[in-house]
Design an enzyme around this catalytic site. Structure first.
Site, PDB file in Angstrom:
ATOM      1  N   SER A  60      43.668  -2.343 -15.036  1.00 42.71           N
ATOM      2  CA  SER A  60      43.933  -1.092 -14.319  1.00 42.71           C
ATOM      3  C   SER A  60      44.395  -1.398 -12.888  1.00 42.71           C
ATOM      4  O   SER A  60      45.409  -0.875 -12.409  1.00 42.71           O
ATOM      5  CB  SER A  60      42.658  -0.233 -14.307  1.00 42.71           C
ATOM      6  OG  SER A  60      42.758   0.795 -13.369  1.00 42.71           O
ATOM      7  N   HIS A  96      42.960  -3.557  -2.553  1.00 44.80           N
ATOM      8  CA  HIS A  96      42.380  -2.660  -3.551  1.00 44.80           C
ATOM      9  C   HIS A  96      40.914  -3.028  -3.762  1.00 44.80           C
ATOM     10  O   HIS A  96      40.558  -4.195  -3.846  1.00 44.80           O
ATOM     11  CB  HIS A  96      43.141  -2.771  -4.871  1.00 44.80           C
ATOM     12  CG  HIS A  96      43.025  -1.549  -5.712  1.00 44.80           C
ATOM     13  ND1 HIS A  96      43.941  -0.520  -5.671  1.00 44.80           N
ATOM     14  CD2 HIS A  96      42.083  -1.169  -6.602  1.00 44.80           C
ATOM     15  CE1 HIS A  96      43.583   0.432  -6.508  1.00 44.80           C
ATOM     16  NE2 HIS A  96      42.449   0.069  -7.090  1.00 44.80           N
ATOM     17  N   ARG A 152      38.909   6.925 -19.215  1.00 45.12           N
ATOM     18  CA  ARG A 152      37.760   6.021 -19.048  1.00 45.12           C
ATOM     19  C   ARG A 152      36.660   6.683 -18.243  1.00 45.12           C
ATOM     20  O   ARG A 152      35.474   6.570 -18.556  1.00 45.12           O
ATOM     21  CB  ARG A 152      38.207   4.730 -18.331  1.00 45.12           C
ATOM     22  CG  ARG A 152      38.980   3.778 -19.219  1.00 45.12           C
ATOM     23  CD  ARG A 152      39.625   2.687 -18.393  1.00 45.12           C
ATOM     24  NE  ARG A 152      38.673   1.874 -17.670  1.00 45.12           N
ATOM     25  CZ  ARG A 152      38.889   1.345 -16.466  1.00 45.12           C
ATOM     26  NH1 ARG A 152      40.037   1.551 -15.852  1.00 45.12           N
ATOM     27  NH2 ARG A 152      37.970   0.620 -15.881  1.00 45.12           N
ATOM     28  N   ASP A 165      48.178   3.846 -16.751  1.00 47.21           N
ATOM     29  CA  ASP A 165      46.909   3.831 -16.013  1.00 47.21           C
ATOM     30  C   ASP A 165      46.483   5.254 -15.647  1.00 47.21           C
ATOM     31  O   ASP A 165      45.291   5.563 -15.674  1.00 47.21           O
ATOM     32  CB  ASP A 165      47.012   2.961 -14.752  1.00 47.21           C
ATOM     33  CG  ASP A 165      45.643   2.785 -14.081  1.00 47.21           C
ATOM     34  OD1 ASP A 165      44.701   2.375 -14.781  1.00 47.21           O
ATOM     35  OD2 ASP A 165      45.516   3.093 -12.885  1.00 47.21           O
TER      36      ASP A 165
END
Ligand code: URA
Length: 426
Positions: free
Chosen positions: A181, A80, A166, A159
Site C-alpha cells: 500500500s 510516509h 482493509r 490502493d
C-alpha cells in the site's frame, strides 16, 4: 484465472505467480471482482502472509493500476508513516522541509483502522481539496514546495479501493499489505529520496519492534530496487504523538508547533524526521539539518509554506492564525481522576478506537466523519495525578452520551493508585 482459485491458494499458503497477482489487482480495480472476494483474499494474506516476490508483485500491480508521474521539479523528498495514533507529523515535516529548500510532493491516505489519515486531517480545514489534478498538484509544489493529494482514479486507484476495504474489514495489520500500500503510492509519484517512518508499539499496526524492523527492511529493499535513496526509521508508538487525537484537533496541534508555541515531544520527533529528510537530500549532517529545520519553525517560514499551500489547495488560510476557524465540537466531556494515581501504561490502539467511536473515523467504508471529534490527552506514562485532575477530554458533535467512550478511554490507561495503601486500581 478466477478469484476463488487465488483466494484458495493464499488460504493454503501456496505462492501466487506475478500474473495471478496482477490479474487480481487489475480485476478488482475495474470492478470485475467484488469487494467480498477481495476481502476474503486480504484476510488470507493477513493470516498467511506473502513471500517477498509476491509482495513486490503486489506493489507493482497496485502502482500500475494508475499513472506513474515524475514531477518536473528538482529534488523531491517524500516521507510516509506506517500509521499511528495522533500522528500529525506530515503537516509539520512537509512545510518545514519545504522551507529548507526541498520539494515535498506527497500522496497520502485517509484514516485506516484505529489510526487517522493525513487526507482526512487536511480536509478538516474548511475548503481544503486533496483531489487536485496532476497539473494543479505540480503547480502547488512548484510554488510552495509542499503539496498533499489523495489516491485517485488516476493515481493508485487500486490502493484507493483496497485501503478503504482493509480499514473496514479488519485486514490492516499485515506486513505485505502495508508494504504494498505504501510503496505503490511512493513509486507512483516518483521522488528522489524517500523517508519511511515505521511505527511499533501499542498504537501501531506492528506491536513488536522486530515486526516493524522486518517491514522497514522490506520497504527499503523495494525503494532501493526502484532506484530511490531510501531510509526507514523505526519509531515508538506506545503513547499518542502529541496530545490531540482526531482530525481538526490534530491540525490545531500541528499549527501550534508550526507557530513555534509547542517545543515538546511532537516538535522533537518532527525536527528529527525533517533532519533525516534533509540529510537524505544531501543538505548536510544530521545536526546541521536539524538546526535548519528548527530555524524554519522559529523564523515562521514553515508556517508560511503551510499557509500558502492551504490557500492554493482551496482551504481557508486564516486557520494558520486562528484555530477556532477549524470545526469545533458541540459536546465535550472531561474524564477526571477519582483519586490520586500514577499512569503506568497506555493502550494506544484503544485510545485511537475511542476517537474513532466519537466520530473521528469510519466503522464502515461509507461512514461520514465528524471532523470536530476526538480527544485531548492531559497525561502521559509516568505522570502522577491527584484526585480531580483531568485525564482526557473527549469531543464530539454527533454523540452527546460519553459514558461508553469514557469507560473505554479510562480502561485504556494502566493506573496505579497512589493515595492509599491500595495498589493498582484497575
Ligand atoms: N499507510 C498506508 O498508506 N497504507 C497502509 O497500509 C498503512 C499505512
Amino acid at each position: 484465472m478466477n478469484a476463488i482459485d487465488i483466494i484458495n491458494k493464499t488460504k493454503r499458503s501456496q505462492t501466487l505467480s506475478y500474473e495471478e497477482i496482477s490479474w487480481l489487482v487489475r480485476s478488482y480495480t475495474s470492478g470485475l471482482i467484488p469487494d467480498y472476494q477481495m476481502s476474503a483474499w486480504l484476510m488470507a494474506v493477513c493470516l498467511n502472509g506473502l513471500t517477498e516476490e509476491e509482495t513486490l508483485a503486489l506493489t507493482y500491480a497496485m502502482r500500475d493500476s494508475g499513472d506513474t508521474i515524475r514531477l518536473n521539479i528538482p529534488m523531491t523528498v517524500d516521507k510516509h508513516s506506517t500509521g499511528g495514533v495522533g500522528d500529525k507529523t506530515s503537516m509539520i515535516i512537509g512545510p518545514a522541509a519545504a522551507a529548507c529548500g526541498v520539494n515535498v510532493a506527497k500522496m497520502s491516505g485517509r484514516g485506516l483502522g484505529h489510526t487517522g489519515g493525513t487526507i482526512d486531517k487536511l480536509e478538516s480545514i474548511p475548503g481544503f481539496r486533496t483531489d487536485l489534478s496532476l497539473k494543479e498538484f505540480e503547480a502547488v509544489v512548484k510554488e510552495t514546495g509542499f503539496s498533499v493529494v489523495a489516491q485517485s482514479e488516476e493515481l493508485c486507484p487500486a490502493d484507493k479501493k483496497m485501503y478503504s476495504l482493509r480499514s473496514a474489514s479488519g485486514t490492516v495489520e499485515s506486513i505485505p499489505l502495508i508494504c504494498a500500500s505504501i510503496m505503490s503510492k511512493k513509486l507512483a509519484v516518483e521522488a528522489d529520496c524517500l523517508l519511511l517512518d515505521v511505527k511499533y508499539g501499542t498504537g501501531a499496526f506492528m506491536k513488536e519492534r522486530s515486526e516493524a524492523e522486518k517491514l522497514a527492511r522490506l520497504m527499503e529493499k523495494i525503494g532501493k530496487a526502484a532506484g530511490k535513496k531510501c531510509k526507514a526509521d523505526v519509531t515508538d508508538m506506545n503513547v499518542p504523538l502529541g496530545r490531540n487525537v482526531g482530525n481538526a484537533l490534530e491540525v490545531a496541534e500541528a499549527l501550534e508547533v508550526l507557530r513555534g508555541n509547542d517545543r515538546g515531544q511532537l516538535y522533537n520527533v518532527c525536527m528529527d524526521l525533517t533532519a533525516d529528510m534533509l540529510e537524505l537530500a544531501g543538505k548536510g549532517t544530521h545536526e546541521e539539518c536539524r538546526a535548519m529545520a528548527e530555524e524554519a519553525i522559529s523564523s515562521g517560514r514553515a508556517l508560511e509554506v503551510f499557509r500558502r499551500t492551504i490557500e492554493l489547495q482551496g482551504g481557508d488560510p486564516r486557520v494558520c492564525d486562528d484555530s477556532s476557524l477549524l470545526p469545533q465540537a458541540r459536546c465535550s466531556y472531561i474524564i477526571r481522576a477519582s483519586y490520586d494515581i500514577e499512569v503506568t501504561y497506555m493502550n494506544c490502539e484503544e485510545i485511537g478506537m475511542v476517537s474513532l467511536l466519537l466520530g473521528a473515523g469510519r466503522l464502515t467504508r461509507d461512514d461520514n466523519i465528524d471532523m470536530s471529534a476526538g480527544l485531548v490527552m492531559h497525561c502521559t506514562i509516568g505522570d502522577k495525578l491527584t484526585a480531580g485532575d483531568p485525564i482526557m477530554t473527549l469531543y464530539s458533535s454527533i454523540c452527546s452520551d460519553f459514558s461508553e467512550a469514557a469507560l473505554r478511554a479510562l480502561n485504556a490507561l494502566g493506573r496505579r493508585r497512589t493515595d492509599r495503601m491500595i495498589s493498582g486500581d484497575r
